[in-house]
Design an enzyme around this catalytic site. Structure first.
Site, PDB file in Angstrom:
ATOM      1  CB  CYS A   1     -54.540   0.184  21.123  1.00 13.18           C
ATOM      2  SG  CYS A   1     -52.627   0.146  20.862  1.00 13.18           S
TER       3      CYS A   1
ATOM      4  CE  LYS B   1     -35.758 -14.756  -7.804  1.00 13.14           C
ATOM      5  NZ  LYS B   1     -35.317 -13.333  -7.495  1.00 13.14           N
TER       6      LYS B   1
ATOM      7  CE1 TYR C   1     -26.544  -7.650 -16.835  1.00 17.79           C
ATOM      8  CE2 TYR C   1     -25.502  -7.547 -14.645  1.00 17.79           C
ATOM      9  CZ  TYR C   1     -26.424  -7.575 -15.114  1.00 17.79           C
ATOM     10  OH  TYR C   1     -27.321  -5.928 -14.836  1.00 17.79           O
TER      11      TYR C   1
ATOM     12  CB  CYS D   1     -54.136   1.824  17.494  1.00 21.38           C
ATOM     13  SG  CYS D   1     -54.517   2.400  18.808  1.00 21.38           S
TER      14      CYS D   1
ATOM     15  CD  GLU E   1     -23.593 -14.483 -17.055  1.00 18.82           C
ATOM     16  OE1 GLU E   1     -23.698 -13.751 -16.655  1.00 18.82           O
ATOM     17  OE2 GLU E   1     -23.273 -14.676 -18.643  1.00 18.82           O
TER      18      GLU E   1
ATOM     19  CE  LYS F   1     -32.517 -12.172 -11.709  1.00 12.18           C
ATOM     20  NZ  LYS F   1     -32.696 -10.711 -10.453  1.00 12.18           N
TER      21      LYS F   1
ATOM     22  CG  ASP G   1      -2.291  -0.824   1.093  1.00  7.48           C
ATOM     23  OD1 ASP G   1      -1.896  -1.332  -0.305  1.00  7.48           O
ATOM     24  OD2 ASP G   1      -2.511  -1.178   2.034  1.00  7.48           O
TER      25      ASP G   1
ATOM     26  CG  ASP H   1     -29.942  -9.995  -4.329  1.00 11.80           C
ATOM     27  OD1 ASP H   1     -30.359  -8.714  -5.111  1.00 11.80           O
ATOM     28  OD2 ASP H   1     -30.020 -10.230  -3.119  1.00 11.80           O
TER      29      ASP H   1
ATOM     30  CE  LYS I   1     -26.602 -13.354 -19.385  1.00 12.81           C
ATOM     31  NZ  LYS I   1     -25.966 -13.045 -18.615  1.00 12.81           N
TER      32      LYS I   1
ATOM     33  CB  CYS J   1     -51.620   5.085  19.830  1.00 11.41           C
ATOM     34  SG  CYS J   1     -50.657   3.349  20.106  1.00 11.41           S
TER      35      CYS J   1
ATOM     36  CB  CYS K   1     -52.591   3.295  23.566  1.00 13.28           C
ATOM     37  SG  CYS K   1     -54.115   3.390  22.443  1.00 13.28           S
TER      38      CYS K   1
HETATM   39  S1  IVH Z   1     -28.510 -10.658 -17.864  1.00 14.74           S
HETATM   40  C1  IVH Z   1     -31.884  -8.960 -20.448  1.00 14.74           C
HETATM   41  N1  IVH Z   1     -26.969 -11.290 -16.137  1.00 14.74           N
HETATM   42  O1  IVH Z   1     -30.714  -9.084 -12.953  1.00 14.74           O
HETATM   43  C2  IVH Z   1     -31.174  -9.389 -19.605  1.00 14.74           C
HETATM   44  N2  IVH Z   1     -28.494  -9.461 -15.167  1.00 14.74           N
HETATM   45  O2  IVH Z   1     -34.022  -9.653 -13.280  1.00 14.74           O
HETATM   46  C3  IVH Z   1     -30.660  -9.149 -18.049  1.00 14.74           C
HETATM   47  N3  IVH Z   1     -28.344  -9.584 -12.966  1.00 14.74           N
HETATM   48  O3  IVH Z   1     -31.538  -6.089 -14.325  1.00 14.74           O
HETATM   49  C4  IVH Z   1     -29.383  -8.741 -17.686  1.00 14.74           C
HETATM   50  N4  IVH Z   1     -26.935 -10.997 -12.761  1.00 14.74           N
HETATM   51  O4  IVH Z   1     -29.522  -6.282 -13.024  1.00 14.74           O
HETATM   52  C5  IVH Z   1     -27.261 -10.547 -16.722  1.00 14.74           C
HETATM   53  N5  IVH Z   1     -25.103 -12.331 -14.884  1.00 14.74           N
HETATM   54  C6  IVH Z   1     -26.213 -11.565 -14.472  1.00 14.74           C
HETATM   55  C7  IVH Z   1     -26.802 -11.103 -13.722  1.00 14.74           C
HETATM   56  C8  IVH Z   1     -27.810  -9.960 -13.714  1.00 14.74           C
HETATM   57  C9  IVH Z   1     -27.614  -9.751 -11.784  1.00 14.74           C
HETATM   58  C10 IVH Z   1     -29.573  -9.052 -12.123  1.00 14.74           C
HETATM   59  C11 IVH Z   1     -29.464  -7.156 -13.860  1.00 14.74           C
HETATM   60  C12 IVH Z   1     -31.560  -7.474 -14.396  1.00 14.74           C
HETATM   61  C13 IVH Z   1     -31.791  -8.345 -13.416  1.00 14.74           C
HETATM   62  C14 IVH Z   1     -32.472  -9.189 -14.275  1.00 14.74           C
END
Ligand code: IVH
Length: 674
Positions: free
Chosen positions: A411, A317, A230, A429, A114, A116, A33, A118, A293, A434, A414
């Protein structure tokens, strides 16, 4: 001499970029650093001595000093879509079938799978190898420009690595990615906030999304945000395969999550999905599923999209994380509008990064439906949000003799009468005084997104309500008359009282839509408040409006307009609003932009010190009338506004032939608009 300096500056920048990449993208630093700081210091010094050599892509320019006053709209090259969700293999097979049906008969389909991530999605536009703009998703078509904020994120390159092996020019393209914060960083941050008695952030995703929309890039820079990219999008070039694009993105210096795989068929997809799900618990960041995809971009094009999501991709999911624990007690909480909600007090249990001791039970019908009783072993689940819920009871572990809970008959706070409106499941309530409702309203009023009074959180509000210092919103602004008494309250020192009073005064500047939201009118959330404020422009006009006139506002329905009318027909509310008006809160929208005036669509740079305005005020005015303020002079600058002791910007403007404007001329132009 200057050539040499320029060379050294370029060299330092390249080195720093390379080390940023190693540190923030590869997580493999090769220098200490200290050595890194030395490079940065040397660069900063040279740039300070030679301001003409400062370029926007220099690593020193990640944090500008300018506050972003308003986020400008940016049109995405192609819309930022969202993904349809699937939850099991059957649904995924359906997706695969739809894909095949949409393609010429017998064509082979490969998928890329891939994680997803969050987080919060962003779009970054690169022109000629340099980051030009960053934008939020917005409504998918038009986002908000947050360039200054994304520039502070070290894993986002300001300048791309050159890669001659890439077979097409990358003169203008967008990358799409997800901004996130590591789970550990998030918990450290919340722990620190807890210690300081500040409100906790709900989850890393909300935190990332909120950070991107902060006005001050310096604050964004202090937050440990990251990106996973992505997607790459360009209208000019023909890309062939998504899998290759991910590799290209990596070579250009972007942070691409390493877990992705090319799958030849759906069975491979399902297998890899399971691998990803197993890896989930050891990840440093939050994911909520996998994305599947179609690999061929030609096929993606044929498939196209429906409404808001593509036909060529789907989210698969993961199951929500669950844990089993004992439900000790059901308590009934009273909210700011009197709603009585059952909450489960649990034997603390660790789940998905935090210890959980409470979970929502929604309402009495839900308790009956799931047959939840005090003393039961229950399965709790944490979805995307931090508030966990009780999913079900482990019935075979139920002890005998435990009875089903009954809703309260008065309630719980109160003791007032409670009622249950027809068509609603919740009890209310009916006493607006309250203490629970009073506290709830004050907390809502003070919260971020509303009046944003730093320091006035749950604990202080509780205290002030208990000792009768606070009852209504307007009492908050009278607290300054009780400074001495406040200082004498145990725990509150002079300094914290003064900080609080300063924050209270500062909140008077909150714009009208936020004030309207803060009033806590039932059904009027942030979005509705903004729509009503933009339409009626002042609280007086809104108060005079009929129910029909309110419902006529785009996206405002009858329940909102009824609720607004009801709120304003209560004399008690009007008294409070009148007091707040006297106290100086904003009950009108800013003057609407006068289109086509001197400032509209022009770019201004400010230099030197102005006599009558601060930089911020000037910026506000220019932006309010449709202009733009940037920090450095270029051929795109329309006017340089020149104050006292103007610096090198004036020379630069002269050499580029950029027009100058004195403060006097500026005021003249403003006066014309009055
Ligand atoms: S592809 C039309 N790849 O998920 C293609 N999205 O519900 C959409 N997200 O708005 C995007 N990881 O913010 C893609 N590996 C990934 C992702 C990803 C997270 C999010 C992205 C998108 C939302 C879709």
């Amino acid at each position: 001499m200057s050539k040499q300096v320029e060379k050294r500056i370029e060299k330092l920048r390249d080195k720093i970029r390379e080390h940023d990449y190693k540190y923030y993208v590869l997580f493999e630093p090769t220098i200490s650093d200290l050595e890194y700081d030395k490079l940065v210091k040397e660069l900063e010094k040279l740039e300070e001595e030679n301001p003409d050599f400062v370029t926007p892509d220099s690593p020193t320019q990640r944090v500008g000093k300018d506050l972003t006053k308003h986020f400008k709209p940016v049109q995405h090259i192609i819309p930022m879509l969202s993904l349809a969700n699937t939850y099991n293999a059957d649904e995924l097979y359906d997706f695969d079938r739809r894909v095949r049906d949409g393609l010429p008969k017998g064509e082979k389909v490969e998928y890329v799978v891939e994680f997803k991530i969050d987080g919060a999605s962003v779009s970054l536009r690169y022109v000629d190898g340099y980051l030009k703009t960053g934008a939020t998703r917005g409504d998918g078509i038009v986002g908000e420009e947050i360039t200054n904020n994304v520039k502070t994120i070290r894993s986002i390159p300001l300048k791309l690595k050159k890669h001659y092996s890439i077979p097409y020019s990358l003169s203008d393209f967008e990358v799409r990615g997800e901004i996130f914060m590591k789970i550990n960083d998030f918990f450290t941050l919340n722990k620190e906030r807890e210690k300081r008695g500040e409100k906790l952030f709900a989850n890393p995703r909300n935190f990332a999304a909120g950070s991107l929309k902060m006005q001050d890039p310096q604050i964004v820079a202090s937050r440990k945000l990251n990106i996973f990219v992505y997607n790459i999008i360009s209208l000019k070039e023909n890309f062939d395969f998504h899998f290759e694009n991910l590799k290209i993105l990596q070579r250009l210096g972007f942070n691409v999550n390493n877990e992705y795989k090319l799958c030849k068929n759906l069975d491979e997809v399902l297998k890899y999905y399971e691998d990803l799900e197993t890896k989930r618990s050891s990840l440093e960041f939050e994911v909520d599923g996998a994305v599947v995809k179609v690999n061929s971009l030609r096929q993606q094009k044929i498939l196209g999209s429906i409404a808001k999501s593509p036909r060529w991709a789907v989210a698969f999911k993961f199951k929500a994380k669950q844990a089993i624990t004992k439900l000790n007690k059901i308590i009934w909480q009273v909210g700011r509008i009197g709603t009585i909600t059952p909450v489960a007090e649990l034997e603390p249990v660790f789940l998905a990064g935090s210890t959980i001791s409470r979970a929502t039970l929604h309402n009495i019908d839900e308790i009956k439906r799931k047959d939840i009783r005090e003393g039961d072993k229950v399965i709790i689940e944490k979805g995307g949000d931090v508030i966990p819920k009780v999913v079900s009871v482990v019935l075979n572990e139920r002890s005998k003799n435990i009875k089903a809970p009954k809703p309260p008959d008065k309630c719980p706070v109160c003791g007032s009468i409670i009622f249950k409106p027809e068509n609603e499941v919740a009890y209310y309530c009916e006493n607006t005084e309250c203490p629970a409702q009073v506290r709830g309203r004050l907390e809502h009023f003070s919260a971020r997104g509303a009046m944003d009074i730093e320091g006035l959180g749950e604990a202080l509000i509780n205290l002030f309500v208990n000792i009768n210092f606070l009852r209504t919103y307007a009492d908050i602004y009278d607290l300054k008359n009780q400074r001495e008494e406040l200082i004498n309250i145990e725990r509150l020192g002079e300094k914290s009282v003064d900080n609080l009073l300063t924050a209270i005064e500062a909140s008077k500047k909150q714009p009208f839509p936020k004030v309207l939201f803060a009033l806590g009118i039932r059904y009027v959330g942030v979005g509705a408040a903004k729509k009503l404020a933009d339409h009626f422009l002042s609280i007086d006009k809104l108060m005079q409006a009929s129910e029909e006139e309110i419902t006529a506002v785009h996206e405002i329905g009858p329940s909102i307009s009824k609720s607004v009318k009801k709120f304003f027909s209560d004399k008690h509310n009007i008294d409070i609003i009148n007091r707040l008006k006297k106290q100086g809160l904003v009950f009108e929208s800013e003057r609407m932009v006068v289109k086509g005036n001197f400032f509209t669509d022009k770019t201004f740079v400010i230099t030197g010190t102005l006599e009558n305005f601060s930089r911020e005020e000037v910026g506000d005015k220019i932006v309010a009338y449709g202009g733009k303020v940037t920090s450095s002079v270029s051929s795109k600058t329309d006017y340089l506004l020149v104050g006292e002791n103007a610096g090198s910007k004036l020379n630069k403007a002269k050499s580029l032939g950029v027009k100058t404007l004195s403060e006097k001329d500026f005021i003249k132009e403003l006066d014309k608009l009055k």
